[in-house]
Write a protein that holds these residues in place. Sequence first.
Motif: not given
Ligand code: ATP
Length: 556
Positions: A33-34, A41, A43-44, A46-47, A228, A230, A260, A269
């Motif tokens: 769900p971005p 990035h 981290g995404h 990983k998800s 799922i 974080t 991550l 972001k």
């Molecule tokens: P950011 O803080 O980088 O803006 P975010 O969590 O706001 O990240 P979202 O677009 O909401 O970004 O994230 C989409 C998915 O990716 C969510 O389920 C989020 O938990 C996961 N996610 C984001 N950053 C990470 C990370 N560093 N490691 C693992 N999963 C991540």
Amino acid sequence: MLNDEKPLNFIEEIIEDDLHNGKHGGRVLTRFPPEPNGYLHIGHAKSICLNFGLAERYQGKTNLRFDDTNPVTEDTAYVESIKKDIQWLGFQWAQELYTSDYFETLYNFAVDLIKKDLAYVDDSTAEEIAAAKGTPTEPGVPTPYRDRSIEENLQLFQEMREGKYRDGEKVLRAKIDLANPNMHLRDPLLYRIKHAHHHRTGDAWCIYPMYDFAHGQSDSIEQITHSICTLEFIPHRPLYDWCINKLEIFPSKQYEFARLNLSYTVMSKRKLLQLVNEKYVESWDDPRMPTISGLRRRGYTPASIRNFCDRIGVQKRENMIDVSLLEFCIREDLNHSAWRRMAVLDPIKMVITNYPNDHVEELIGENNPEVEGGEGTRVIPFSKELWIERDDFMEEPPKKFFRLGPGLSVRLKHAYIVTCNDFVKDENGKVIEIYCTYAPNSKSGEDTSGLKVKGTIHWVSVEHAKEAEVRLYDRLFNDENPAAAEDFKQSINPNSLTIIEKAYIEPDLMEATPKKGYQFIRLGYFTLDSKSTTDNLVFNRTVTLKDSWAKEVKKG
Ligand code: ATP
Ligand code: MG
């Protein structure tokens, strides 16, 4: 259950339990769900690998859901980049969905809560609400609006939707428990007024649901089995469950894993956007960025990123992963797949005095000696004048310098053994040309000279060399955890990019494509930049051949 040797991670254990108990009829549906407010990035990744990987493993599916409830920061350009990056990583979603498509349903859910006397319109300001909420050790107090009648709340909420009020004038709150030790349950906000244009719904709405009201309900609408996210969402889970219970809708469940964190970079972001806007980097896909698009442009392969995500696994506690593990993964991949080529980054001319003038030999080099058959060959022209690397020659070489200096011999890769006899300096004392002789019977593969040399160096024929710009990258930050500092930009590495404007490359590299990895022998792994043109070739160094950074750290 599955004959996979790796132990199950804790989410796989939960899913196997659920499957065993026949929950959801053995169905597994996850979602990624971005929020479309930036580029994806690592981290995404990983998800993504986790969500799509679970679906693959358990014959389930994954939805791609754009969590687009914040009209101000979101944009369709981000939507497109996110889709491209997920597909590039090698995953395909079942459905492409948008939280904004559920705005009407979510509105009706809110009306339902109001009718159950579980939500109310509050006219207090944000400050008043915060002040009345109490602290973790002190209970909150009701605002004067908490006991509004259901009829009045229904009327006011409808008027909020109709645009009767200004931003911040009213909010819709859940009516839960102002004394709950979990602050998220102290009558959380469900809707706020925002007169803003939305990238998909345009001006249809001026009220937008909060994350906590949108996310769980969207999961439920799609009948997501395992939602799922974080770890920071753990305290939100009771609210997730409360909404679903009170609305009596499909019981999606939330599970949390550790995000991550990668050393020597930032991941949020918001911070990455700052690096772009303030021109510390060229763009979101600058090869120094930890974005998927940056890594792609740098020369990372999808397999290397998936492999990295696999190695780091899924944990319940946060930690910091060293970026050298990511580098290890791409190095391992490229060592097997990259085609070998020669390039000289800091040239000095070598003249082979006993080689016939105007003679050119077409030497043959395997593309990839790491695999059987070598993936074909290419022609490497050899002639009397060659470019070699400046640091492969020393005027006064120390012992064990197995390269060139007066009287020293080396093998030229794919070619002959040469011995250095002389050199010339310019008026500043800089060596500009070296003179060697070659042993005609020492050609690689058919060497009968009996000569023994310890070193082999790379070279490019002066007459045949092509020119290219080569960009060498270092870590973007000097601090292992830049985000921990008050100002993360404080530790930006001023030397993260070195541009070599004129390197000499072997002619075959004119055929290079951005998706292909090349090992420039002895220099590292390189890839053609996506913005390179035939008139202005640009290569990016993906990674060095060895972990030079680890050595630095040891040296202290
Ligand atoms: P950011 O803080 O980088 O803006 P975010 O969590 O706001 O990240 P979202 O677009 O909401 O970004 O994230 C989409 C998915 O990716 C969510 O389920 C989020 O938990 C996961 N996610 C984001 N950053 C990470 C990370 N560093 N490691 C693992 N999963 C991540
Ligand atoms: Mg977010």
